[in-house]
Motif scaffolding. Sequence first.
Motif, PDB file in Angstrom:
ATOM      1  N   SER A 240       6.796  10.164  -7.137  1.00  0.00           N
ATOM      2  CA  SER A 240       6.178  10.563  -5.866  1.00  0.00           C
ATOM      3  C   SER A 240       5.855  12.053  -5.889  1.00  0.00           C
ATOM      4  CB  SER A 240       7.108  10.250  -4.697  1.00  0.00           C
ATOM      5  OG  SER A 240       8.266  11.055  -4.757  1.00  0.00           O
TER       6      SER A 240
ATOM      7  N   GLU B  65      -3.480   7.488  -4.989  1.00  0.00           N
ATOM      8  CA  GLU B  65      -3.529   8.114  -3.684  1.00  0.00           C
ATOM      9  C   GLU B  65      -2.922   7.207  -2.614  1.00  0.00           C
ATOM     10  OE1 GLU B  65      -4.390  11.123  -3.253  1.00  0.00           O
ATOM     11  OE2 GLU B  65      -5.430  11.610  -5.141  1.00  0.00           O
ATOM     12  N   VAL B  66      -2.745   7.788  -1.436  1.00  0.00           N
ATOM     13  CA  VAL B  66      -2.257   7.034  -0.281  1.00  0.00           C
ATOM     14  C   VAL B  66      -3.193   5.856  -0.018  1.00  0.00           C
ATOM     15  CG1 VAL B  66      -1.820   7.139   2.202  1.00  0.00           C
ATOM     16  CG2 VAL B  66      -1.131   9.046   0.728  1.00  0.00           C
ATOM     17  N   ASN B  67      -2.605   4.690   0.272  1.00  0.00           N
ATOM     18  CA  ASN B  67      -3.300   3.421   0.539  1.00  0.00           C
ATOM     19  C   ASN B  67      -3.772   2.701  -0.712  1.00  0.00           C
ATOM     20  OD1 ASN B  67      -2.991   3.391   3.367  1.00  0.00           O
ATOM     21  ND2 ASN B  67      -4.785   4.724   3.627  1.00  0.00           N
TER      22      ASN B  67
ATOM     23  N   LYS C 232       0.840  -1.188   0.000  1.00  0.00           N
ATOM     24  CA  LYS C 232       0.000   0.000   0.000  1.00  0.00           C
ATOM     25  C   LYS C 232       0.882   1.247   0.000  1.00  0.00           C
ATOM     26  CE  LYS C 232      -3.964  -2.207   0.418  1.00  0.00           C
ATOM     27  NZ  LYS C 232      -4.786  -2.092   1.636  1.00  0.00           N
ATOM     28  N   LEU C 233       0.469   2.231  -0.769  1.00  0.00           N
ATOM     29  CA  LEU C 233       1.243   3.465  -0.870  1.00  0.00           C
ATOM     30  C   LEU C 233       1.136   4.296   0.406  1.00  0.00           C
ATOM     31  CD1 LEU C 233       0.357   4.605  -4.502  1.00  0.00           C
ATOM     32  CD2 LEU C 233       2.553   3.707  -3.705  1.00  0.00           C
ATOM     33  N   SER C 234       2.250   4.852   0.811  1.00  0.00           N
ATOM     34  CA  SER C 234       2.262   5.782   1.945  1.00  0.00           C
ATOM     35  C   SER C 234       2.345   7.227   1.457  1.00  0.00           C
ATOM     36  CB  SER C 234       3.449   5.475   2.868  1.00  0.00           C
ATOM     37  OG  SER C 234       4.674   5.582   2.162  1.00  0.00           O
ATOM     38  N   GLU C 235       2.384   7.394   0.124  1.00  0.00           N
ATOM     39  CA  GLU C 235       2.499   8.729  -0.466  1.00  0.00           C
ATOM     40  C   GLU C 235       1.834   8.732  -1.840  1.00  0.00           C
ATOM     41  OE1 GLU C 235       6.028  12.000  -1.451  1.00  0.00           O
ATOM     42  OE2 GLU C 235       6.534   9.890  -1.133  1.00  0.00           O
ATOM     43  N   LYS C 236       1.296   9.873  -2.204  1.00  0.00           N
ATOM     44  CA  LYS C 236       0.665  10.009  -3.514  1.00  0.00           C
ATOM     45  C   LYS C 236       1.696   9.837  -4.621  1.00  0.00           C
ATOM     46  CE  LYS C 236      -2.268  13.405  -4.346  1.00  0.00           C
ATOM     47  NZ  LYS C 236      -2.787  14.764  -4.648  1.00  0.00           N
TER      48      LYS C 236
END
Length: 292
Positions: free
Chosen positions: A198, A242-244, A141-145
Amino acid sequence: MLCLQRIKTYLVCLLVLALLSSCDGLFKKDEEKEPLARVGDVFLYKEDVAALLDDSISEQDSAIFVTDYINNWASKQLLLSKSKINLPEEKLSEFDRLVDDYKSDLYTRAYVEALVFNAQDTSISRNQLMSYYEKEKENFKLSEKLVQLRFVEIPTQFLDREGVKQRMADWSASDKEYLDSIAVQFNKIHFNDSVWVSASRVMEEIPPITSFNEEEYLKKSQFFELQDSLEVYLGKVTDVLEVNDIAPYEYILPEIRQLIINRRRLDYVKKLKTEIIDEAIQKKEFEVYETN
């Protein structure tokens, strides 16, 4: 018979002289070690400090260094001596055990790392990478856009600003070819809008975009024209995550590769430990005694 006895006596004398000479040589070797300081029965020798000195420093600086080193060495030795006298016996035993454990860990870790380095297989096929990604993607899962975009940075006095702006927005094959042909006139370019970047990296490259206004400019299909005191920034955002959201395969690929290598390393170390115990048992070098 007398002659033979004399020969034996002569040989014994030679042997004694040789031994004395050898011992004398050994004693002289010890005497050659010049002591700099002493704390109790422990000596600090000149050669111990000489190895730490840099030939490039002056004699005065060397003298200061040696004095400081001797004082530090002496304080450590004195504190060590006091600690052995004044600390409880159980605490000393605990420290000795910790020192032994640390020493053992250093040796074994260095040995295992050398074995792993020689045996490590870093070749990973695309199928292996894709399979790992598909299996574990919920953990990525992304922690940043992340954004996909193209942009150029041009001087404020650039003559064909409107033309560049139009071509950046339309982005036909001929537009891209033309902009590539005049790219030397741009301060910065990023035309590969299939690469995920990022949001923080975008802000570094385009200072007018900040954490306060990124929602306005870093959104899908957004075209932006921004300017500061020196440059103009023209860009088009083609996609956003997006994040997550699940991290895209291409973006997370280096991490996947390292995770696979790390897993192989752990599996190898586990196998190594098992094999070394099995081998020791077979050779009767290791056994566990039954106790009640």
